[in-house]
Design an enzyme around this catalytic site. Structure first.
Site, PDB file in Angstrom:
ATOM      1  N   ASP A  39      96.613  10.641 134.674  1.00 21.00           N
ATOM      2  CA  ASP A  39      95.849   9.423 134.963  1.00 21.00           C
ATOM      3  C   ASP A  39      95.793   9.188 136.469  1.00 21.00           C
ATOM      4  OD1 ASP A  39      94.586   7.005 134.937  1.00 21.00           O
ATOM      5  OD2 ASP A  39      96.014   6.014 133.615  1.00 21.00           O
ATOM      6  N   ASP A  40      94.616   9.303 137.042  1.00 15.88           N
ATOM      7  CA  ASP A  40      94.405   9.067 138.480  1.00 15.88           C
ATOM      8  C   ASP A  40      95.003  10.172 139.361  1.00 15.88           C
ATOM      9  OD1 ASP A  40      93.401   6.718 137.429  1.00 15.88           O
ATOM     10  OD2 ASP A  40      94.732   5.377 138.530  1.00 15.88           O
ATOM     11  N   CYS A  79      89.284   4.775 133.967  1.00 11.23           N
ATOM     12  CA  CYS A  79      90.026   5.199 132.774  1.00 11.23           C
ATOM     13  C   CYS A  79      89.259   5.124 131.464  1.00 11.23           C
ATOM     14  CB  CYS A  79      91.285   4.344 132.629  1.00 11.23           C
ATOM     15  SG  CYS A  79      92.464   4.574 133.964  1.00 11.23           S
ATOM     16  N   ARG A  83      87.947   8.406 129.121  1.00  9.75           N
ATOM     17  CA  ARG A  83      88.603   8.797 127.868  1.00  9.75           C
ATOM     18  C   ARG A  83      87.597   8.882 126.715  1.00  9.75           C
ATOM     19  NH1 ARG A  83      94.164   7.890 129.265  1.00  9.75           N
ATOM     20  NH2 ARG A  83      93.846   7.803 131.509  1.00  9.75           N
ATOM     21  N   LYS A 136      98.756   7.157 126.960  1.00 14.14           N
ATOM     22  CA  LYS A 136      97.874   6.018 127.246  1.00 14.14           C
ATOM     23  C   LYS A 136      96.542   6.182 126.519  1.00 14.14           C
ATOM     24  CE  LYS A 136      95.218   4.094 131.085  1.00 14.14           C
ATOM     25  NZ  LYS A 136      95.152   3.926 132.546  1.00 14.14           N
ATOM     26  N   HIS A 138      93.750   3.431 125.829  1.00 10.21           N
ATOM     27  CA  HIS A 138      92.741   2.709 126.623  1.00 10.21           C
ATOM     28  C   HIS A 138      91.321   2.807 126.067  1.00 10.21           C
ATOM     29  CE1 HIS A 138      92.324   0.879 130.921  1.00 10.21           C
ATOM     30  NE2 HIS A 138      92.133   0.023 129.934  1.00 10.21           N
ATOM     31  N   SER A 161      96.478   0.390 130.490  1.00 10.35           N
ATOM     32  CA  SER A 161      97.116   0.759 131.763  1.00 10.35           C
ATOM     33  C   SER A 161      98.456   0.058 131.946  1.00 10.35           C
ATOM     34  CB  SER A 161      96.195   0.418 132.938  1.00 10.35           C
ATOM     35  OG  SER A 161      95.025   1.181 132.866  1.00 10.35           O
ATOM     36  N   HIS A 228      99.121   6.729 137.338  1.00 10.70           N
ATOM     37  CA  HIS A 228      98.543   5.392 137.525  1.00 10.70           C
ATOM     38  C   HIS A 228      99.644   4.470 138.044  1.00 10.70           C
ATOM     39  CE1 HIS A 228      96.677   1.538 136.477  1.00 10.70           C
ATOM     40  NE2 HIS A 228      95.544   2.174 136.264  1.00 10.70           N
ATOM     41  N   ASP A 280      91.892  12.097 134.389  1.00  9.81           N
ATOM     42  CA  ASP A 280      90.797  11.239 133.901  1.00  9.81           C
ATOM     43  C   ASP A 280      89.837  10.817 134.999  1.00  9.81           C
ATOM     44  OD1 ASP A 280      92.555   9.427 135.170  1.00  9.81           O
ATOM     45  OD2 ASP A 280      92.059   7.807 133.783  1.00  9.81           O
ATOM     46  N   ASN A 281      90.328  10.794 136.249  1.00  7.44           N
ATOM     47  CA  ASN A 281      89.459  10.418 137.379  1.00  7.44           C
ATOM     48  C   ASN A 281      90.210  10.740 138.666  1.00  7.44           C
ATOM     49  OD1 ASN A 281      90.349   7.380 136.070  1.00  7.44           O
ATOM     50  ND2 ASN A 281      91.053   7.825 138.131  1.00  7.44           N
ATOM     51  N   LYS A 301      88.847   7.521 143.041  1.00  7.06           N
ATOM     52  CA  LYS A 301      88.683   6.769 141.799  1.00  7.06           C
ATOM     53  C   LYS A 301      87.668   5.640 141.941  1.00  7.06           C
ATOM     54  CE  LYS A 301      91.317   3.734 138.689  1.00  7.06           C
ATOM     55  NZ  LYS A 301      92.660   3.418 138.165  1.00  7.06           N
TER      56      LYS A 301
HETATM   57 MG    MG Z   1      92.550   6.684 135.431  1.00  7.54          MG
END
Ligand code: MG
Length: 461
Positions: A39-40, A79, A83, A136, A138, A161, A228, A280-281, A301
């Site tokens: 994540d991130d 996010c 997803r 996660k 989301h 998150s 994250h 994810d980003n 992001k």
């Molecule tokens: Mg993310």
């Protein structure tokens, strides 16, 4: 680079005229699938992607034994829509998982991924697969939108998150959020779990799931809570990396990947399991030292510059994916759905519009390309589009909550092979390329329907 005849325009993809069914393959020949989704995590945050001080020996080894992408994209730069894109093989604008005001789901949100969407685990169920989501989610945390409502047999994790709790974030709205829930199945089993232990607990749960399903084909979706913010690492990692806490967190994720690959080797499942690691980003640049790095790519992001959407990606499947290659072929997280369904012997319903293409030709022959287009959305609007090496920006805005959007007519045009950091606008020199991309964009937009957003937060209006 050439683009092979295997490239199939999006509209033709819902082409196979049968329903999803169990196929005819013997169950034992069907591969397992594991998607590890950081994540991130930025494009420049792994050793094998050039980070000078974060040590990622397990991911580096995974790349040495598999295939590393240099031009792999997520479906959105934040996010929730990212997803949705991965699990459905569709741009999130098609599922209503986008919004121009509320870019992700928040604790008061009542919406989620519509049940009408077909997800990877839901399709795999038809072919006898067992699926788990660990980490996660989301994509909705109210009844009807949890992982077990979308084809997963098991769920363990935090449903959104890790900063969406009054215990770690300031702010009037956040004060009203409930304590951070840890869920198993559909039950909250803890609140405010010790976040230092999350990576380790997700890893243990994943290993148990693999060991429990040695004899049946499985899909493990492991979307980590980290990196994250707020960042947390366990005692074994905290304070160890010269990059600081962000480095500690990445090095623990790297440890987790190593544990999972090792279990596959020990159980003999390595030769029949496709493992894909991605993010994810891009990195959250506005949180300073707690955010990652997009390396040589621009921005991060939330933006539709390359740093927001292009993510580090490694595919691993010993003896099926040749070892030690790096590919410049384009790929996206939306390609995973058709790739996985194809490998499982599942036909894609003819009325399903997918934005992904089967990546197996790239995975098994790194020189092959199967797509040449990328559509960069921010919320409900298309901000940029890529065709081959060319990328046109119609709207730009830096960082996560930066300046006002800037509209470009003619669009900014960059040649990403020659100018990966998007510094030299060549729109005036290449008017025909601008027109070609415009034509591609118009054909694409004609396939997008206007549907209600799932991300409204009525009580904030
Ligand atoms: Mg993310």
């Amino acid at each position: 680079m050439h683009y092979s005849l295997l490239y199939i325009p999006i509209l033709c993809l819902g082409l196979v005229a049968t329903n999803i069914n169990s196929g005819k393959q013997d169950v034992d020949t069907r591969p397992n699938f594991i998607i590890i989704f950081a994540d991130d995590l930025g494009y420049g945050d792994l050793g094998v992607y050039g980070h000078p001080t974060i040590q990622t020996p397990n991911l580096d080894q995974m790349a040495a034994e598999g295939l590393r992408f240099t031009q792999f994209y997520t479906g959105a730069s934040v996010c929730t829509p990212a997803r949705a894109a991965l699990l459905t093989g569709r741009l999130p604008v098609r599922s209503g998982m986008v919004n121009d005001r509320y870019r992700v789901l928040f604790p008061p949100s009542q919406g989620g991924l519509p049940v009408s969407e077909i997800t990877i685990p839901e399709a795999l169920k038809q072919a006898g697969y067992i699926s788990a989501a660990i980490g996660k989610w989301h994509l909705g945390h109210v009844q009807g939108h949890l992982p077990t409502d979308h084809g997963f047999d098991e769920y363990f994790g935090i449903p959104y998150s890790n900063d969406m709790t009054p215990s770690v974030s300031p702010g009037e709205r956040v004060k009203t959020y409930p304590p951070l829930p840890l869920i198993r199945g559909i039950e909250i089993i803890e609140t405010e779990p010790d976040q230092r232990l999350l990576t380790r607990r997700y890893t243990d749960e994943s290993i148990n799931f693999i060991r429990n399903n040695i004899d049946s084909p499985f899909f493990l979706y492991l979307p980590h809570t980290m990196p994250h913010i707020p960042l947390f690492a366990s005692d074994d990692f905290e304070g160890k990396s010269s990059r600081g806490l962000y480095g500690d967190v990445i090095e623990e994720l790297d440890w987790s990947v190593g544990e999972i690959l090792q279990v596959l080797r020990e159980t003999g499942l390595d030769k029949k399991t496709l493992v894909l690691f991605t993010s994810d980003n891009g990195p959250w640049l506005t949180v300073g030292l707690d955010g990652g790095s997009a390396g040589l790519l621009r921005d991060g992001k939330g933006s539709t510059w390359e740093g927001g959407m292009r993510v580090p990606t490694i595919a691993w499947w010993p003896e099926t994916i040749p070892e030690g290659f790096t590919t410049q072929s384009l790929g996206t997280t939306m390609d995973l759905m058709p790739t996985i369904l194809h490998l499982a012997g599942i036909e894609i319903p003819d009325d399903l519009i997918l934005d992904g293409v089967d990546l197996m030709p790239v995975l098994t022959d790194h020189a092959t390309a199967v797509r040449e287009d990328i559509f960069y959305y921010r919320g409900t609007r298309l901000w940029a589009a890529r065709k081959g090496p060319w990328k046109a920006h119609y709207i730009t805005q830096s960082a996560y909550v930066g300046d006002q959007p800037v509209f470009h007519d003619p669009p900014l045009l960059f040649h990403l092979d020659r100018d990966p950091r998007e510094r030299f606008n060549v729109a005036m020199e290449e008017p025909n390329v601008v027109l070609e991309i415009q034509d591609m964009v118009e054909r694409h937009l004609a396939t997008i329907e206007d549907i209600p957003s799932q991300l409204e937060v009525p009580e904030w209006d």
